[in-house]
Design a protein around this motif. Structure first.
Motif, short mmCIF file in Angstrom:
data_model
loop_
_atom_site.label_atom_id
_atom_site.label_comp_id
_atom_site.label_asym_id
_atom_site.label_seq_id
_atom_site.Cartn_x
_atom_site.Cartn_y
_atom_site.Cartn_z
N LEU A 295 0.86 -1.17 0.00
CA LEU A 295 0.00 0.00 0.00
C LEU A 295 0.90 1.22 0.00
O LEU A 295 1.67 1.43 0.93
CB LEU A 295 -0.92 -0.01 1.22
N GLY A 296 0.81 2.02 -1.07
CA GLY A 296 1.69 3.18 -1.16
C GLY A 296 0.92 4.45 -1.49
O GLY A 296 0.03 4.45 -2.34
N ASN A 297 1.29 5.52 -0.80
CA ASN A 297 0.67 6.82 -0.99
C ASN A 297 1.66 7.75 -1.69
O ASN A 297 2.81 7.89 -1.24
CB ASN A 297 0.27 7.40 0.36
N ILE B 83 4.52 9.25 -3.52
CA ILE B 83 5.79 8.65 -3.93
C ILE B 83 5.89 7.20 -3.47
O ILE B 83 6.51 6.36 -4.13
CB ILE B 83 6.99 9.48 -3.39
N GLY B 84 5.23 6.87 -2.36
CA GLY B 84 5.19 5.49 -1.90
C GLY B 84 4.45 4.59 -2.88
O GLY B 84 4.82 3.43 -3.08
N GLY B 85 3.41 5.13 -3.52
CA GLY B 85 2.70 4.37 -4.53
C GLY B 85 3.56 4.12 -5.76
O GLY B 85 3.56 3.02 -6.32
N ALA B 86 4.31 5.13 -6.18
CA ALA B 86 5.19 4.97 -7.34
C ALA B 86 6.26 3.92 -7.06
O ALA B 86 6.59 3.11 -7.93
CB ALA B 86 5.82 6.31 -7.70
N ALA B 87 6.82 3.93 -5.85
CA ALA B 87 7.82 2.93 -5.49
C ALA B 87 7.21 1.53 -5.46
O ALA B 87 7.79 0.56 -5.95
CB ALA B 87 8.44 3.27 -4.14
N ALA B 88 6.02 1.41 -4.89
CA ALA B 88 5.33 0.12 -4.82
C ALA B 88 5.01 -0.41 -6.21
O ALA B 88 5.15 -1.61 -6.49
CB ALA B 88 4.05 0.26 -4.00
N LEU B 89 4.58 0.48 -7.09
CA LEU B 89 4.25 0.12 -8.47
C LEU B 89 5.49 -0.48 -9.15
O LEU B 89 5.40 -1.52 -9.83
CB LEU B 89 3.76 1.37 -9.19
N GLU B 90 6.63 0.15 -8.99
CA GLU B 90 7.86 -0.33 -9.62
C GLU B 90 8.24 -1.71 -9.11
O GLU B 90 8.61 -2.60 -9.89
CB GLU B 90 8.98 0.66 -9.38
N VAL B 91 8.14 -1.92 -7.80
CA VAL B 91 8.49 -3.22 -7.24
C VAL B 91 7.50 -4.30 -7.68
O VAL B 91 7.88 -5.42 -8.01
CB VAL B 91 8.57 -3.14 -5.70
N ALA B 92 6.21 -3.96 -7.72
CA ALA B 92 5.20 -4.93 -8.13
C ALA B 92 5.42 -5.39 -9.56
O ALA B 92 5.21 -6.56 -9.90
CB ALA B 92 3.81 -4.33 -7.98
N ALA B 93 5.85 -4.47 -10.44
CA ALA B 93 6.10 -4.83 -11.83
C ALA B 93 7.39 -5.65 -11.97
O ALA B 93 7.45 -6.58 -12.77
CB ALA B 93 6.17 -3.58 -12.69
N ALA B 94 8.41 -5.31 -11.17
CA ALA B 94 9.70 -5.98 -11.28
C ALA B 94 9.71 -7.34 -10.59
O ALA B 94 10.44 -8.25 -11.01
CB ALA B 94 10.79 -5.10 -10.68
N LEU C 152 -1.84 -4.72 -4.85
CA LEU C 152 -1.24 -3.39 -4.81
C LEU C 152 -2.34 -2.37 -4.55
O LEU C 152 -3.39 -2.40 -5.20
CB LEU C 152 -0.56 -3.10 -6.15
N VAL C 153 -2.10 -1.48 -3.57
CA VAL C 153 -3.04 -0.41 -3.26
C VAL C 153 -2.33 0.90 -3.53
O VAL C 153 -1.37 1.26 -2.85
CB VAL C 153 -3.51 -0.47 -1.79
N LEU C 154 -2.77 1.61 -4.57
CA LEU C 154 -2.16 2.87 -4.98
C LEU C 154 -3.06 4.01 -4.52
O LEU C 154 -4.17 4.17 -5.01
CB LEU C 154 -2.00 2.91 -6.50
N VAL C 155 -2.57 4.78 -3.56
CA VAL C 155 -3.35 5.86 -2.96
C VAL C 155 -2.81 7.20 -3.44
O VAL C 155 -1.69 7.58 -3.09
CB VAL C 155 -3.31 5.79 -1.43
N ASP C 156 -3.57 7.90 -4.30
CA ASP C 156 -3.10 9.18 -4.85
C ASP C 156 -1.65 9.04 -5.30
O ASP C 156 -0.77 9.78 -4.88
CB ASP C 156 -3.28 10.30 -3.84
N SER C 157 -1.43 8.06 -6.15
CA SER C 157 -0.08 7.57 -6.44
C SER C 157 0.67 8.42 -7.44
O SER C 157 0.11 8.93 -8.42
CB SER C 157 -0.18 6.14 -6.96
#
Length: 289
Positions: free
Chosen positions: A103-105, A107-118, A126-131
């Motif tokens: 769960l990333g808010n 900049i935290g969402g952008a970092a989580a997105l990158e890890v989830a894809a990699a 994945l929970v993207l909050v105002d990502s």
């Protein structure tokens, strides 16, 4: 007495790990499938105290302090979503987490997105909050990010007007009454966070900050949660990218940038329904601590 930055984060009782050579503070509550929470720039792990209290009976809820936030140590590299993705991957290794929901808010969402894809095998949801990461980077974006970076850089240099201006700014970022206490902590730490904010905003104008193509490759279930009055990343700027995510659901909430802080009574039931998708799957129980 805790300094202002420490009061935002995991606190003096925080646990510690080392990721990418940086000492990272974190707090955790509960047992069960891991939910790893990642805060916005200039915030801290304390953002997720409410979620930890609400979900600790069902899962292991972990909240990290990014470098130079809360009780974490500083970093030799500037703040950016890509750097935070490296830190996050290292933290998951240190915590021996094989599979989790991120769960990333912001900049935290952008970092989580990158890890989830990699590392798709590691991220069950994945929970993207105002990502971050979902807005195109073009001339207008670069102008805005440079302007904001200059504002925060003035704070880092000690501009006398900065604390009052930052207070007004954060009244727009987190207007919700339920977020008042954390908002006041963020404002109290504004001078301490100014340099990191300037670094992060410079990075938001770089080509690699545009992760729309990465988002389109996601294969896990994705909950996109957005505050309807967000002036930092308006939903209208990210809608096209959200439509490209294969298994995404969008929920909107009152507030400015962090609905889990501003309207927890609405956010938490939506999160619970999303997490139930993992709980119903065999691997959810298999990866409990």
């Amino acid at each position: 007495m805790q300094d202002s930055r420490e009061a935002l984060g995991a606190g003096r009782g925080a646990k510690r790990l080392v990721a990418c050579g940086v000492e990272i503070a974190y707090c955790e509550r509960g047992e069960g499938p891991p939910l790893v929470c990642l805060h916005s720039i200039a915030h801290g792990a304390r953002d997720f105290a409410g979620l930890q209290a609400a979900f600790a009976s069902q899962r292991r809820v972990i909240a990290l302090d990014w470098p130079a936030h809360g009780s974490s140590g500083g970093d030799v590299r500037p703040a950016s979503a890509h750097r935070y993705a490296e830190i996050l991957a290292g933290a998951l290794d240190a915590l021996r987490i094989e599979r989790c929901v991120l769960l990333g808010n912001s900049i935290g969402g952008a970092a989580a997105l990158e890890v989830a894809a990699a590392q798709p095998e590691r991220v069950a949801g994945l929970v993207l909050v105002d990502s971050g990461g979902l807005v195109p980077v073009h001339a207008v974006t670069r102008l805005l990010t440079r302007t904001m970076a200059a504002f925060f850089a003035a704070g880092a240099r000690g501009a006398r007007w900065y604390p009052r201006a930052f207070s007004a700014y954060y009244g727009l970022v987190l207007p919700g009454a339920a977020a008042r206490e954390q908002r006041e902590r963020i404002i109290a730490a504004c001078v301490e966070s100014a340099q990191t904010l300037a670094e992060a905003w410079r990075s938001f104008g770089a080509p690699e900050a545009d992760q729309r193509a990465v988002a389109a490759r996601l294969r896990c279930p994705v909950l996109v949660a957005w505050a309807r009055s967000d002036r930092v990343i308006p939903l209208s700027f990210a809608r096209a990218a959200i439509r490209l995510i294969p298994d995404a659901e969008l929920e909107t909430f009152p507030g400015g940038h962090a609905p889990f802080l501003e309207c927890p009574e609405r956010f938490e039931p939506v999160l619970a329904r999303f997490l139930a998708r993992w709980d119903a799957a065999p691997e959810g129980a298999a990866n409990a601590r």
